[in-house]
Design an enzyme around this catalytic site. Sequence first.
Site, PDB file in Angstrom:
ATOM      1  N   TRP A   1      49.074  40.165  39.931  1.00 22.61           N
ATOM      2  CA  TRP A   1      48.715  41.585  39.940  1.00 22.61           C
ATOM      3  C   TRP A   1      49.724  42.448  40.677  1.00 22.61           C
ATOM      4  O   TRP A   1      50.029  43.564  40.250  1.00 22.61           O
ATOM      5  CB  TRP A   1      47.295  41.776  40.482  1.00 22.61           C
ATOM      6  CG  TRP A   1      46.280  41.246  39.515  1.00 22.61           C
ATOM      7  CD1 TRP A   1      45.450  40.184  39.704  1.00 22.61           C
ATOM      8  CD2 TRP A   1      46.033  41.711  38.176  1.00 22.61           C
ATOM      9  NE1 TRP A   1      44.694  39.966  38.566  1.00 22.61           N
ATOM     10  CE2 TRP A   1      45.034  40.883  37.625  1.00 22.61           C
ATOM     11  CE3 TRP A   1      46.571  42.736  37.391  1.00 22.61           C
ATOM     12  CZ2 TRP A   1      44.550  41.072  36.317  1.00 22.61           C
ATOM     13  CZ3 TRP A   1      46.086  42.913  36.098  1.00 22.61           C
ATOM     14  CH2 TRP A   1      45.095  42.093  35.580  1.00 22.61           C
TER      15      TRP A   1
ATOM     16  N   ASP B   1      46.011  46.921  47.132  1.00 16.25           N
ATOM     17  CA  ASP B   1      45.078  46.630  46.043  1.00 16.25           C
ATOM     18  C   ASP B   1      44.033  45.657  46.589  1.00 16.25           C
ATOM     19  O   ASP B   1      44.350  44.510  46.901  1.00 16.25           O
ATOM     20  CB  ASP B   1      45.867  46.009  44.872  1.00 16.25           C
ATOM     21  CG  ASP B   1      44.969  45.540  43.740  1.00 16.25           C
ATOM     22  OD1 ASP B   1      43.730  45.643  43.853  1.00 16.25           O
ATOM     23  OD2 ASP B   1      45.519  45.054  42.724  1.00 16.25           O
TER      24      ASP B   1
ATOM     25  N   LYS C   1      34.199  43.255  40.636  1.00 20.70           N
ATOM     26  CA  LYS C   1      34.175  41.918  41.268  1.00 20.70           C
ATOM     27  C   LYS C   1      32.988  41.842  42.241  1.00 20.70           C
ATOM     28  O   LYS C   1      32.016  41.179  41.965  1.00 20.70           O
ATOM     29  CB  LYS C   1      35.466  41.643  42.037  1.00 20.70           C
ATOM     30  CG  LYS C   1      36.734  42.116  41.375  1.00 20.70           C
ATOM     31  CD  LYS C   1      37.139  41.278  40.199  1.00 20.70           C
ATOM     32  CE  LYS C   1      38.518  41.730  39.720  1.00 20.70           C
ATOM     33  NZ  LYS C   1      38.922  41.061  38.500  1.00 20.70           N
TER      34      LYS C   1
HETATM   35  C1  LIG Z   1      43.704  42.205  42.159  1.00 23.29           C
HETATM   36  C2  LIG Z   1      43.628  42.934  40.850  1.00 23.29           C
HETATM   37  N1  LIG Z   1      44.347  44.048  40.686  1.00 23.29           N
HETATM   38  C3  LIG Z   1      44.325  44.742  39.536  1.00 23.29           C
HETATM   39  C4  LIG Z   1      43.579  44.311  38.472  1.00 23.29           C
HETATM   40  C5  LIG Z   1      43.580  45.090  37.198  1.00 23.29           C
HETATM   41  O1  LIG Z   1      42.384  45.739  37.144  1.00 23.29           O
HETATM   42  P1  LIG Z   1      41.774  46.384  35.800  1.00 23.29           P
HETATM   43  O2  LIG Z   1      41.501  45.281  34.853  1.00 23.29           O
HETATM   44  O3  LIG Z   1      40.535  47.044  36.335  1.00 23.29           O
HETATM   45  O4  LIG Z   1      42.764  47.363  35.304  1.00 23.29           O
HETATM   46  C6  LIG Z   1      42.788  43.154  38.599  1.00 23.29           C
HETATM   47  C7  LIG Z   1      41.945  42.689  37.475  1.00 23.29           C
HETATM   48  O5  LIG Z   1      41.322  41.670  37.501  1.00 23.29           O
HETATM   49  C8  LIG Z   1      42.814  42.450  39.818  1.00 23.29           C
HETATM   50  O6  LIG Z   1      42.096  41.332  39.978  1.00 23.29           O
END
Ligand SMILES: Cc1ncc(COP(=O)(O)O)c(C=O)c1O
Length: 408
Positions: free
Chosen positions: A115, A204, A229
């Site tokens: 991510w 994040d 989550k």
């Molecule tokens: C740590 C993290 N950041 C960003 C994201 C991306 O999020 P989204 O799918 O809501 O765009 C996720 C998705 O699982 C994630 O686990």
Amino acid sequence: MSETRAINFGAGPSALPQSVLEEAARGLLNFAGTGIGIAEISHRSKEFAAFLAEVEELIREQLNVPSTHTILFTQGGGTAQFSAIVLNLLARHRLLHPDLKDEERIMDYVITGTWSKNAAQEAGRLGGAKINIAADARVTSSDGKSFDNIPPHDAYKFSQSPALIYYCENETVNGVQFSHDQQAPESFPFHLLPKDALLPLVADYSSSFMSRPIPRLADHAVIYAGAQKNVGPAGLTIIIVRKDCIVDVDAAAKLGAAPVPIGLAYKSFAEQKSMPNTPPVFSLYVSGLVLRRSKALGGVSYYEAVNQRKKDKVYAVLGDGEKLGLLKGYVKRGSGSWMNIVFEVLGEGTEARFLAGAEAKGMKSLKGHRSVGGIRVSLYNAITEEQTDQLVAYIRHFLAEETVTSNS
Ligand SMILES: Cc1ncc(COP(=O)(O)O)c(C=O)c1O
């Protein structure tokens, strides 16, 4: 109804507390005694406005968010924030340093997994500044290419006056998380950051939000999380943003910064109480119910204690499986996540047997992310200690059976 519900160890969207789902079902028919369901009621109604204010307060109170920071609710998930953070913080940097050329503006990214890698890629795509990879966990990994560790403190090289410094606190795909013990080599190196009272530090927290207190929350410029989550259904993004980072993006554009789409500008959300447009009403509702329940249970300290016991139990059985040569953890132990535990089941056909056995016991969504493979156990807040115990008992039974088979 409860007999038919599986134990959902999925990484997100993920399990929600049954009592909340039952209450949400009632709210779908009749929200706050209005006679109108939550998915039908106007977001401008006084009942919804009061609910939204309560959701904000529930987060502020449980995470101890200081008055220097605003809480915003948006849509677009973590992915929209990959872009929004860059655009808003580059606008801020432009207002602070109007004369710098694009190549003199720097954004620091700490890459510890899929991510943060994706976030850095999006920053590169948007342009407007140079990217400095402040640390890349692949360099300090066991094979030079995996995300299996949090880099040691001497691996970080931060810039002096970056437009932003970005890290992902818990890497959901890889099962890597910064330690909250500030003495641990796997902690985030706050002490190495440039000295600046208004540091543009971004985290994040998508997959660990509300699972325990956030270390040094007040030192962050932006903390964001998709709700799907620990908090609620997909569709809602929660952003905690320091007020100096809510800038006049149009004034910055006049100085040469990239224009910021209205749906991504923090200012439009801050000025209109997170409702410059229709918010994700249902997702906010369920999240609010989850947060009320969390407060009643004792807040993030309650979850910290429970989540610690849960992950200790799973790591213990993983360690036993490793000693037997049947399991192999994907991540170096001090870097292991509390929320997502990733491991391999060794041996021909063994993983399929593991998954089928779990499924037969009503335990689902244990298959690892397609890019990593193996098994991923997600232990978000809605997974109870008893459910974790059931999984651990199953793994112990599985290990015993496999040992008998391989010895016979
Ligand atoms: C740590 C993290 N950041 C960003 C994201 C991306 O999020 P989204 O799918 O809501 O765009 C996720 C998705 O699982 C994630 O686990």
